[in-house]
Design an enzyme around this catalytic site. Structure first.
Site, short mmCIF file in Angstrom:
data_model
loop_
_atom_site.label_atom_id
_atom_site.label_comp_id
_atom_site.label_asym_id
_atom_site.label_seq_id
_atom_site.Cartn_x
_atom_site.Cartn_y
_atom_site.Cartn_z
N GLY A 12 0.81 -1.21 0.00
CA GLY A 12 0.00 0.00 0.00
C GLY A 12 0.84 1.26 0.00
O GLY A 12 0.43 2.30 0.52
N ASN A 14 1.51 3.33 -2.28
CA ASN A 14 1.18 4.36 -3.27
C ASN A 14 0.30 5.47 -2.71
O ASN A 14 0.04 6.46 -3.39
CB ASN A 14 0.49 3.74 -4.48
CG ASN A 14 -0.83 3.09 -4.12
OD1 ASN A 14 -0.83 1.94 -3.68
ND2 ASN A 14 -1.94 3.79 -4.28
N GLY A 16 -1.67 7.37 1.19
CA GLY A 16 -1.86 7.42 2.62
C GLY A 16 -0.56 7.29 3.40
O GLY A 16 0.50 7.76 2.99
N ILE A 17 -0.64 6.65 4.56
CA ILE A 17 0.53 6.47 5.40
C ILE A 17 1.62 5.70 4.66
O ILE A 17 2.81 5.99 4.79
CB ILE A 17 0.14 5.78 6.71
CG1 ILE A 17 -0.72 6.72 7.57
CG2 ILE A 17 1.38 5.34 7.50
CD1 ILE A 17 -1.33 6.07 8.78
N GLY A 18 1.21 4.69 3.88
CA GLY A 18 2.17 3.89 3.16
C GLY A 18 3.05 4.71 2.24
O GLY A 18 4.25 4.44 2.10
N SER A 138 -3.56 -0.60 14.44
CA SER A 138 -4.36 0.61 14.63
C SER A 138 -4.59 0.84 16.11
O SER A 138 -4.73 -0.11 16.90
CB SER A 138 -5.70 0.47 13.91
OG SER A 138 -6.59 1.52 14.27
N TYR A 163 -13.14 -3.55 10.47
CA TYR A 163 -11.81 -2.97 10.32
C TYR A 163 -11.00 -3.11 11.62
O TYR A 163 -9.83 -3.50 11.60
CB TYR A 163 -11.93 -1.50 9.94
CG TYR A 163 -10.61 -0.77 9.83
CD1 TYR A 163 -9.81 -0.90 8.70
CD2 TYR A 163 -10.15 0.04 10.87
CE1 TYR A 163 -8.60 -0.24 8.60
CE2 TYR A 163 -8.95 0.71 10.78
CZ TYR A 163 -8.17 0.57 9.64
OH TYR A 163 -6.97 1.22 9.56
#
Length: 304
Positions: A12, A14, A16-18, A138, A163
């Site tokens: 991930g 590409n 957000g946090i990633g 999280s 989630y």
């Protein structure tokens, strides 16, 4: 700081946090591979990183964690001799009340966030067996409850709860992996992190990956007293990936109330400290994915 030979995969990576994990690793000198479902978005992220980090070494591999059958091809396509770090960051939070499933029939949130990463770790283990696995959980997982009799949320589905459970499963996986590494006498490390409270409106722009207006920033200023942007949310992952003092089985999160600030070492409590559930979850995850449960001591090259 990493040497020039350090190689890191960020799932991930590409957005957000990633994305910020990847950018910060590249700025520290690591060679970074972005794991992404969308080649176009991966290319945009690579361009954004290279625009900010001169000489950044960033590539991408197509990776769809929701599709277990595709993961061996993704692992095989990873054109690196080894991995020093795998940051298991990618995840989905569904919108709307409808329960959805992966191609293999697993609930999509659990199947992507946890089962996909579980299977990917096994597939990559021959190249990771002396590296670090950084599992991104999280803050909300602390109050979650994992129902081992209904991991797929078939009895009652609510997106936010699914989630939270999937993130708890990820964190339990990271701690159970650490215990298995200790038992095996392995040199590899498994570290669990969480980003605290990370908001888009507090996140600096990285066009075309992310754009923030002045108005959005001003509206978010009050929240900035207790929360932070996704750039800061990346700090625990980067710290766990690079700091030479990191130890197997540790948990890192933001310094202030677990919500914002520089990384600090935390003590796993409540559901995070439930080793019996972690052990049983590992066994069930191996059954659901077809992965050899003993891959730490008997590396596999694919799914059974």
């Amino acid at each position: 700081m990493p040497t020039q030979s350090t190689i890191a995969l960020v799932t991930g990576g590409n957005a957000g946090i990633g994305y910020f994990v990847a950018e910060q690793l590249a700025a520290a000198g690591a060679a970074v591979v972005l794991g992404s479902r969308d080649p176009a978005k991966a290319a945009s992220a690579i361009g954004a990183i290279q625009a900010r980090v001169p000489g950044a070494r960033v590539t991408a591999v197509r990776l769809d964690l929701a599709d277990l059958a595709s993961l061996k091809s993704s692992a095989d396509a990873l054109d690196v001799p080894r991995l020093d770090v795998a940051v298991l960051n990618a995840g989905v939070l569904l919108e709307g009340p409808r329960r959805r499933e992966t191609p293999a029939g697993h609930e999509l949130t659990f199947g992507t966030n946890h089962l996909g990463h579980f299977a990917l770790t096994a597939l990559l283990w021959p190249r990771l067996s002396r590296g670090r696995v950084v599992t991104t959980g999280s803050f909300t997982a602390r109050s979650a409850h994992l129902d081992l009799d209904d991991l797929q949320s078939t009895r009652a589905f609510e997106p936010k709860r699914a989630y939270e459970r999937a993130k708890l499963a990820q964190m339990l996986f990271g701690f159970e992996l650490a215990r298995r590494l200790d038992s095996a006498g392995s040199r590899a490390l498994s570290v669990v992190v969480h980003p605290g409270g990370a908001l888009d409106d507090l996140t600096p722009s990285r066009p075309p990956v992310h754009s923030r207006t002045t108005g959005q920033l001003l509206r978010a200023v009050p929240a900035g007293l207790v929360l932070q942007g996704k750039d800061a949310g990346a700090w625990p992952s980067v710290h766990a990936a690079l700091d030479p003092s990191i130890r197997n089985g540790q948990l890192w999160g933001p310094r202030f109330f677990g919500l914002r600030g520089k990384p600090r070492l935390e003590m796993p409590k409540g559901p995070l400290a439930d080793s019996a559930t972690g052990r049983r979850l590992w066994e069930l995850s191996a059954e659901l994915t077809g992965v050899d449960p003993d891959f730490v001591t008997a590396p596999v090259t694919g799914l059974r």
